[in-house]
Design an enzyme around this catalytic site. Structure first.
Site, mmCIF file in Angstrom:
data_model
loop_
_atom_site.group_PDB
_atom_site.id
_atom_site.type_symbol
_atom_site.label_atom_id
_atom_site.label_comp_id
_atom_site.label_asym_id
_atom_site.label_seq_id
_atom_site.Cartn_x
_atom_site.Cartn_y
_atom_site.Cartn_z
ATOM 1 N N LYS A 174 0.859 -1.179 0.000
ATOM 2 C CA LYS A 174 0.000 0.000 0.000
ATOM 3 C C LYS A 174 0.893 1.227 0.000
ATOM 4 C CE LYS A 174 -4.524 0.940 0.643
ATOM 5 N NZ LYS A 174 -5.727 0.198 0.286
ATOM 6 N N GLY A 228 -19.896 7.098 0.423
ATOM 7 C CA GLY A 228 -18.890 7.493 -0.564
ATOM 8 C C GLY A 228 -18.942 6.569 -1.771
ATOM 9 N N GLY A 280 -21.303 5.992 5.886
ATOM 10 C CA GLY A 280 -20.474 6.511 4.786
ATOM 11 C C GLY A 280 -21.084 6.195 3.437
ATOM 12 N N VAL A 302 -17.945 3.571 -2.349
ATOM 13 C CA VAL A 302 -18.429 2.201 -2.118
ATOM 14 C C VAL A 302 -19.800 2.218 -1.442
ATOM 15 C CG1 VAL A 302 -17.963 -0.017 -1.035
ATOM 16 C CG2 VAL A 302 -16.059 1.370 -1.851
HETATM 17 P P1 NAD Z 1 -14.895 7.628 -0.046
HETATM 18 O O1 NAD Z 1 -13.914 8.633 0.447
HETATM 19 O O2 NAD Z 1 -15.446 7.751 -1.417
HETATM 20 O O3 NAD Z 1 -16.151 7.555 0.946
HETATM 21 C C1 NAD Z 1 -16.073 7.694 2.329
HETATM 22 C C2 NAD Z 1 -17.376 8.373 2.758
HETATM 23 O O4 NAD Z 1 -17.427 8.367 4.183
HETATM 24 C C3 NAD Z 1 -17.482 9.823 2.305
HETATM 25 O O5 NAD Z 1 -18.751 10.044 1.731
HETATM 26 C C4 NAD Z 1 -17.309 10.604 3.602
HETATM 27 O O6 NAD Z 1 -18.013 11.844 3.585
HETATM 28 C C5 NAD Z 1 -17.883 9.644 4.605
HETATM 29 N N1 NAD Z 1 -17.455 9.856 5.991
HETATM 30 C C6 NAD Z 1 -16.271 10.307 6.442
HETATM 31 N N2 NAD Z 1 -16.287 10.363 7.784
HETATM 32 C C7 NAD Z 1 -17.498 9.912 8.179
HETATM 33 C C8 NAD Z 1 -18.112 9.719 9.439
HETATM 34 N N3 NAD Z 1 -17.486 9.989 10.584
HETATM 35 N N4 NAD Z 1 -19.361 9.229 9.466
HETATM 36 C C9 NAD Z 1 -20.020 8.940 8.325
HETATM 37 N N5 NAD Z 1 -19.490 9.120 7.102
HETATM 38 C C10 NAD Z 1 -18.242 9.594 7.038
HETATM 39 O O7 NAD Z 1 -14.191 6.199 0.155
HETATM 40 P P2 NAD Z 1 -14.595 4.809 -0.471
HETATM 41 O O8 NAD Z 1 -13.761 4.555 -1.675
HETATM 42 O O9 NAD Z 1 -16.070 4.694 -0.561
HETATM 43 O O10 NAD Z 1 -14.061 3.818 0.642
HETATM 44 C C11 NAD Z 1 -14.731 3.660 1.880
HETATM 45 C C12 NAD Z 1 -13.943 2.709 2.757
HETATM 46 O O11 NAD Z 1 -13.837 1.444 2.094
HETATM 47 C C13 NAD Z 1 -12.509 3.138 3.052
HETATM 48 O O12 NAD Z 1 -12.156 2.721 4.349
HETATM 49 C C14 NAD Z 1 -11.685 2.379 2.037
HETATM 50 O O13 NAD Z 1 -10.366 2.137 2.475
HETATM 51 C C15 NAD Z 1 -12.462 1.084 1.958
HETATM 52 N N6 NAD Z 1 -12.274 0.364 0.700
HETATM 53 C C16 NAD Z 1 -12.576 0.962 -0.481
HETATM 54 C C17 NAD Z 1 -12.411 0.258 -1.670
HETATM 55 C C18 NAD Z 1 -12.786 0.863 -2.998
HETATM 56 O O14 NAD Z 1 -12.890 0.119 -3.994
HETATM 57 N N7 NAD Z 1 -13.017 2.162 -3.075
HETATM 58 C C19 NAD Z 1 -11.913 -1.052 -1.644
HETATM 59 C C20 NAD Z 1 -11.635 -1.645 -0.414
HETATM 60 C C21 NAD Z 1 -11.806 -0.914 0.753
#
Ligand code: NAD
Length: 346
Positions: free
Chosen positions: A79, A181, A179, A183
């Site tokens: 990473k 976001g 969250g 995902v």
């Molecule tokens: P992202 O940044 O697009 O989404 C995160 C969301 O969480 C955002 O909408 C943000 O506003 C919200 N958030 C932040 N703090 C918060 C809180 N205290 N309470 C509620 N919501 C809050 O990220 P993502 O790509 O959707 O990834 C989300 C998680 O999944 C991360 O931990 C990431 O490491 C993990 N992940 C993502 C992927 C991927 O394919 N994107 C793969 C494996 C793991």
């Protein structure tokens, strides 16, 4: 230790790279290459201090080793984190410098998107190294891995609901999504289509409002979502949300979400288990994205084949529950042992 996490195998190598012109400060952690080159995304984040960034890189890299092993991928775990510069910066130049840092590892590490990085950033990286994935291609699958990650989490929730909650479908099952976001949003969409009742929280009020409108979701305050009165909790925002403070408050019977490193400590997994909550380990259920970028990197298969491979996570959830019945371990400890047994050349 600068070389690894307490009580864990040391990382094979850790590169600290800087670039004065662009302000780049990055840490590239290669945890294991036993199964193949270390594959894992690049996080772009404002860290409180440099040790916090190192700790994140080490923890996430190790998680990728376990994730890639359980997903049967011919890749090790690694990473990268980039420390977000405090002042103004040139994003293109910064990611170009990051691409050169990735190139310097000669393929020991392959990068992709993670929190804070985009397909656009990876296109810049691609101009400086071939060891990058997650880039949209004309007429072929690839690019943003988030929908695939969400699909893997969705099929895991389906399996957990069937096997642990003993309910055949998601119709009427109450799911809290923390969250919305990249995902979390896709996951909410899949759950809504399957008939689940959604409770959602995000620090971004606009996302919550859209989920209320499109999915009929109920808005919950960010400080209350973990303790919501639901059947399933899906943490899709931050790491370490399952900790000594939150675990006693969790009312869900099943926890399965995308966020990496959800358990603050292994002991928190034991406490959850003791309370009768089934925790499906993050690196087991959120492997859909890496399955996608790994196939893209190897230029293998097509969209339907990727989805079929991601759907196999459902079978692994069932296998984990079978293993637990035999071993008596908690799911977190069992998954850890299972993954570590696979950290060998494939
Ligand atoms: P992202 O940044 O697009 O989404 C995160 C969301 O969480 C955002 O909408 C943000 O506003 C919200 N958030 C932040 N703090 C918060 C809180 N205290 N309470 C509620 N919501 C809050 O990220 P993502 O790509 O959707 O990834 C989300 C998680 O999944 C991360 O931990 C990431 O490491 C993990 N992940 C993502 C992927 C991927 O394919 N994107 C793969 C494996 C793991």
């Amino acid at each position: 230790s600068l070389f690894g996490l307490p009580d864990q195998a040391a990382h094979e190598r850790v590169l600290f790279a800087t670039d004065e012109q662009t302000g780049l400060k990055t840490i590239l952690a290669v945890h294991s290459t036993a199964r193949g080159p270390a594959f894992g995304g690049c996080r772009f984040w404002s860290y409180g201090n440099e040790l916090a960034a190192l700790n994140d890189a080490l923890r996430l890299a190790q998680g990728m080793s376990l994730k890639n092993a359980l997903a049967n991928l011919p890749f090790g775990g690694g990473k990268a984190v980039i420390l977000k510069p405090a002042g103004e910066f040139d994003r293109t130049a910064l990611f170009a410098a990051f691409g050169r840092a990735v190139a310097s590892l000669n393929g020991a590490y392959i990068t992709a998107e993670d929190v804070g990085t985009t397909t656009g950033d990876m296109r810049i990286v691609q101009q400086h190294t071939q060891f990058v994935s997650g880039i949209p291609r004309d007429g072929a699958f690839g690019g943003d891995p988030s929908p695939k990650t969400a699909w893997g989490v969705f099929v895991s929730i389906e399996a957990g609901v069937r096997l642990h909650l003993k309910r055949d479908t998601l119709e009427g099952v109450r799911v809290a999504v923390q969250g919305l976001g990249a995902v979390g949003w896709h996951l909410a969409e899949f759950l809504h289509k399957a008939g689940a009742k959604l409770l959602v929280a995000d620090v971004d009020a606009a996302k919550v409002a859209r989920a209320q409108e499109l999915f009929g979701a109920q808005a919950v305050h960010v400080n209350e979502i973990l303790a919501a009165d639901v059947d399933v909790l899906a943490p899709c925002a931050l790491g370490a949300v399952l900790n000594a403070g939150t675990v006693p408050q969790i009312r869900a019977k099943l926890v399965a979400g995308a966020a990496n490193n959800q358990l603050a400590t292994a002991a928190d997994g034991d406490t959850l288990h003791g309370r009768g909550v089934l925790y499906l380990p993050d690196y087991l259920v959120n492997a859909g994205g890496i399955v996608s970028v790994a196939r893209e990197f190897r230029n293998e298969g097509e969209e339907s084949a990727v989805m079929a491979e991601v759907s196999q996570i459902r079978d692994r959830v069932a296998e984990l529950l079978d293993r637990i019945r035999v071993s008596g371990n908690t799911p977190a400890r069992e998954a850890d042992a299972w993954a570590r047994s696979k950290l060998v050349a494939g």
